[in-house]
Design an enzyme around this catalytic site. Structure first.
Site, short mmCIF file in Angstrom:
data_model
loop_
_atom_site.label_atom_id
_atom_site.label_comp_id
_atom_site.label_asym_id
_atom_site.label_seq_id
_atom_site.Cartn_x
_atom_site.Cartn_y
_atom_site.Cartn_z
N ASP A 82 0.85 -1.20 0.00
CA ASP A 82 0.00 0.00 0.00
C ASP A 82 0.89 1.25 0.00
O ASP A 82 1.85 1.32 0.78
CB ASP A 82 -0.87 -0.05 1.27
N HIS A 208 -9.84 4.51 -1.60
CA HIS A 208 -9.01 4.73 -0.41
C HIS A 208 -9.85 5.43 0.66
O HIS A 208 -10.85 6.06 0.34
CB HIS A 208 -7.79 5.58 -0.78
P1 13P Z 1 -8.45 4.40 6.16
O1 13P Z 1 -7.29 4.46 7.11
O2 13P Z 1 -9.26 5.64 6.14
O3 13P Z 1 -9.27 3.17 6.40
O4 13P Z 1 -7.84 4.28 4.69
C1 13P Z 1 -7.07 3.19 4.37
C2 13P Z 1 -6.43 3.34 3.04
O5 13P Z 1 -6.97 3.93 2.13
C3 13P Z 1 -5.09 2.74 2.88
O6 13P Z 1 -4.48 3.12 1.70
#
Ligand code: 13P
Length: 297
Positions: A82, A208
């Site tokens: 990520d 996201h």
């Molecule tokens: P949140 O932390 O708002 O759940 O978002 C997670 C995300 O988009 C990780 O890239």
């Protein structure tokens, strides 16, 4: 073998109108709970490690946890990076066995973003690894990445179309008004923008900032073409509260395994609820069979 690239996974999810849940593990147990929940739901799942988590444990440790869990799973499981910003870290994920990676060069000018994404695609294609890239800039705090409100900006549909024409992405993270972390006000999700980008790119989109979006908003985003929904902050809260709540109801319990069990159960409950909400229930075995059949041809 259920280690699957996000590329075929999300193509199928987009075609069939649901989204695959993508969760950020913080340790072995949270990773295991994701796969246990996915199996219980017979759903595909994406385990996405943040750069911070990789720096903490190292690529090898994370992959050694993931591999046996995913290999023994009856549902498709992807290991994804990520918000990768460090090219060496991204390359190492591809070499060690991640099935997909995100290159996040959204803070760079368009041409530079495209250039580094092309480099990552060249590495990834050799190993059948899927790639996610971002344009526009998603606001909020995601681990070490902080995008201030004044720097966050929406994706331009012309840019989105050109970007996806030039690179064959597994999933596209266009900034469409969501933000990482809990929302302080009403989220301003641009549904028309999702629809336009989805139509013009034909590429599965990532949503996201899934924490704090209500069910109706998420359902609308999925219907408009978001095939991957990211949940991180919500998980972190459940992870910590799982311990705290156990202590509150069992003061004096100093058996760590009881805490770990309570925490695991709380995480599993969250993951099942999210998988159900995003429409993945019952889709795992059929997706796995379809991908394996295509790969065998
Ligand atoms: P949140 O932390 O708002 O759940 O978002 C997670 C995300 O988009 C990780 O890239």
């Amino acid at each position: 073998m259920a280690l699957i690239s996000i590329k075929p996974m999300l193509k199928i999810a987009r075609r069939d109108g649901y989204a695959v849940a993508a969760f950020n593990p913080v340790d072995y147990a949270s990773m295991k709970a994701m796969i246990v929940a996915a199996q219980e739901c017979n759903a595909p799942v994406i385990i996405q490690t943040s750069a911070k988590t990789i720096r903490y444990y190292g690529h090898e440790a994370l992959f050694s946890w993931f591999r046996p869990l995913a290999e023994n799973a009856s549902v498709p499981v992807a290991l994804h990076l990520d918000h990768g910003k460090d090219m060496q870290m991204i390359k190492k994920c591809i070499d060690v066995g991640w099935t997909s990676v995100m290159i996040d060069a959204s803070d760079k000018p368009f041409e530079e973003n495209l250039k580094v994404t092309k480099q990552v695609i060249a590495w990834a294609d050799e190993k059948g690894v899927g790639v996610e890239a971002e344009i526009g800039e998603i606001g909020g705090v995601e681990e070490d990445i902080v995008v201030a409100e004044e720097d966050a900006h929406l994706a331009d549909p012309d840019d989105a179309e050109r970007f996806c024409r030039e690179v064959d992405l597994g999933v596209f993270a266009a900034a469409i008004g969501t933000a990482h972390g809990y929302y302080h006000g009403e989220p301003n999700v641009q549904f028309d923008l999702i629809a336009e980008i989805n139509k013009r790119t034909g590429t599965p989109m990532a949503l996201h900032g899934g924490t704090g979006l209500d069910e109706e908003t998420i359902a609308k985003c999925i219907a408009l073409g978001c095939s991957k929904v990211n949940i991180s902050t919500n998980l972190k809260h459940v992870f910590i509260d799982g311990f705290i709540n156990h202590q509150k109801s069992n003061p004096g319990d100093y058996e760590p395994l009881n805490y770990l069990k309570a925490q695991f159960a709380a995480l599993e409950e969250l993951f099942i609820a999210k998988i159900e909400e995003f429409g993945g229930v019952g889709k795992g075995d059929v997706m796995l069979a379809e991908i394996q059949k295509t790969e065998a041809i």
